[in-house]
Design a protein around this motif. Structure first.
Motif, PDB file in Angstrom:
ATOM      1  N   GLU A  27       0.838  -1.207   0.000  1.00 59.69           N
ATOM      2  CA  GLU A  27       0.000   0.000   0.000  1.00 59.69           C
ATOM      3  C   GLU A  27       0.870   1.252   0.000  1.00 59.69           C
ATOM      4  OE1 GLU A  27      -4.016  -1.491   2.348  1.00 59.69           O
ATOM      5  OE2 GLU A  27      -2.294  -0.815   3.513  1.00 59.69           O
ATOM      6  N   ASN A  28       1.885   1.262   0.857  1.00 60.47           N
ATOM      7  CA  ASN A  28       2.785   2.416   0.922  1.00 60.47           C
ATOM      8  C   ASN A  28       3.552   2.606  -0.381  1.00 60.47           C
ATOM      9  OD1 ASN A  28       2.072   3.148   3.523  1.00 60.47           O
ATOM     10  ND2 ASN A  28       3.625   1.852   4.456  1.00 60.47           N
ATOM     11  N   LEU A  29       4.006   1.518  -0.961  1.00 61.35           N
ATOM     12  CA  LEU A  29       4.719   1.584  -2.229  1.00 61.35           C
ATOM     13  C   LEU A  29       3.834   2.186  -3.319  1.00 61.35           C
ATOM     14  CD1 LEU A  29       7.243   0.804  -3.911  1.00 61.35           C
ATOM     15  CD2 LEU A  29       6.123  -1.390  -4.325  1.00 61.35           C
ATOM     16  N   LEU A  30       2.597   1.728  -3.380  1.00 61.75           N
ATOM     17  CA  LEU A  30       1.668   2.239  -4.385  1.00 61.75           C
ATOM     18  C   LEU A  30       1.348   3.710  -4.139  1.00 61.75           C
ATOM     19  CD1 LEU A  30      -0.042   1.557  -6.835  1.00 61.75           C
ATOM     20  CD2 LEU A  30      -1.867   0.845  -5.287  1.00 61.75           C
ATOM     21  N   LYS A  31       1.120   4.062  -2.885  1.00 62.01           N
ATOM     22  CA  LYS A  31       0.826   5.459  -2.548  1.00 62.01           C
ATOM     23  C   LYS A  31       2.001   6.356  -2.918  1.00 62.01           C
ATOM     24  CE  LYS A  31      -0.216   8.483   1.325  1.00 62.01           C
ATOM     25  NZ  LYS A  31      -0.348   8.587   2.767  1.00 62.01           N
ATOM     26  N   ASN A  34       2.346   6.694  -6.744  1.00 61.72           N
ATOM     27  CA  ASN A  34       1.341   7.583  -7.316  1.00 61.72           C
ATOM     28  C   ASN A  34       1.663   9.042  -7.022  1.00 61.72           C
ATOM     29  OD1 ASN A  34      -0.195   5.569  -8.498  1.00 61.72           O
ATOM     30  ND2 ASN A  34      -1.522   5.326  -6.737  1.00 61.72           N
ATOM     31  N   THR A  35       2.139   9.319  -5.825  1.00 58.81           N
ATOM     32  CA  THR A  35       2.522  10.685  -5.471  1.00 58.81           C
ATOM     33  C   THR A  35       3.694  11.139  -6.324  1.00 58.81           C
ATOM     34  OG1 THR A  35       1.753  10.365  -3.205  1.00 58.81           O
ATOM     35  CG2 THR A  35       3.303  12.162  -3.575  1.00 58.81           C
ATOM     36  N   THR A  36       4.671  10.250  -6.495  1.00 55.95           N
ATOM     37  CA  THR A  36       5.842  10.577  -7.315  1.00 55.95           C
ATOM     38  C   THR A  36       5.435  10.851  -8.757  1.00 55.95           C
ATOM     39  OG1 THR A  36       7.264   9.227  -5.915  1.00 55.95           O
ATOM     40  CG2 THR A  36       8.092   9.743  -8.105  1.00 55.95           C
ATOM     41  N   LEU A  37       4.557  10.025  -9.297  1.00 51.69           N
ATOM     42  CA  LEU A  37       4.110  10.228 -10.678  1.00 51.69           C
ATOM     43  C   LEU A  37       3.398  11.567 -10.836  1.00 51.69           C
ATOM     44  CD1 LEU A  37       2.805   6.682 -11.678  1.00 51.69           C
ATOM     45  CD2 LEU A  37       4.832   7.856 -12.543  1.00 51.69           C
ATOM     46  N   LYS A  38       2.556  11.909  -9.884  1.00 53.08           N
ATOM     47  CA  LYS A  38       1.838  13.189  -9.955  1.00 53.08           C
ATOM     48  C   LYS A  38       2.814  14.361  -9.869  1.00 53.08           C
ATOM     49  CE  LYS A  38      -2.463  11.440  -8.049  1.00 53.08           C
ATOM     50  NZ  LYS A  38      -3.338  11.391  -6.882  1.00 53.08           N
ATOM     51  N   ASN A  39       3.831  14.212  -9.042  1.00 57.28           N
ATOM     52  CA  ASN A  39       4.798  15.297  -8.859  1.00 57.28           C
ATOM     53  C   ASN A  39       5.744  15.456 -10.042  1.00 57.28           C
ATOM     54  OD1 ASN A  39       3.773  15.923  -6.351  1.00 57.28           O
ATOM     55  ND2 ASN A  39       5.249  14.682  -5.248  1.00 57.28           N
ATOM     56  N   THR A  40       5.902  14.408 -10.832  1.00 53.31           N
ATOM     57  CA  THR A  40       6.863  14.486 -11.929  1.00 53.31           C
ATOM     58  C   THR A  40       6.216  14.726 -13.283  1.00 53.31           C
ATOM     59  OG1 THR A  40       6.845  12.079 -12.200  1.00 53.31           O
ATOM     60  CG2 THR A  40       8.559  13.029 -10.777  1.00 53.31           C
TER      61      THR A  40
END
Length: 80
Positions: A27-31, A34-40
């Motif tokens: 769950e943490n890995l996925l979260k 997803n945060t990294t993808l949105k930020n990049t």
């Protein structure tokens, strides 16, 4: 194996997991991913926006509004 088959295989394997800790880690890995993808995600900018940023950077440099590399690296070390 194509992407869709890999996803199905992964989900089947995931459903067999009995460890609460391992589920939490996924769950943490996925979260985090997803945060990294949105930020990049890159947003297009106009030539005038780019030139404005360049002008601002040059102005900051001329007025001494800079961070020395050593100070920046020291700050990064505090993030962890």
């Amino acid at each position: 194996m194509d992407l869709q088959s890999r996803k199905i295989s992964f989900v089947q394997e995931f459903l067999s997991i009995e460890s609460e800790e391992l589920i939490s880690r996924f769950e943490n890995l996925l979260k985090n991913k997803n945060t990294t993808l949105k930020n990049t995600e890159l947003n297009s900018m106009t030539i005038s926006d780019l030139n404005r940023r360049i002008d601002q950077s040059e102005d900051d440099s001329n007025k001494g509004r800079l961070t020395e590399m050593e100070d920046f690296l020291s700050e990064i070390e505090k993030w962890n």
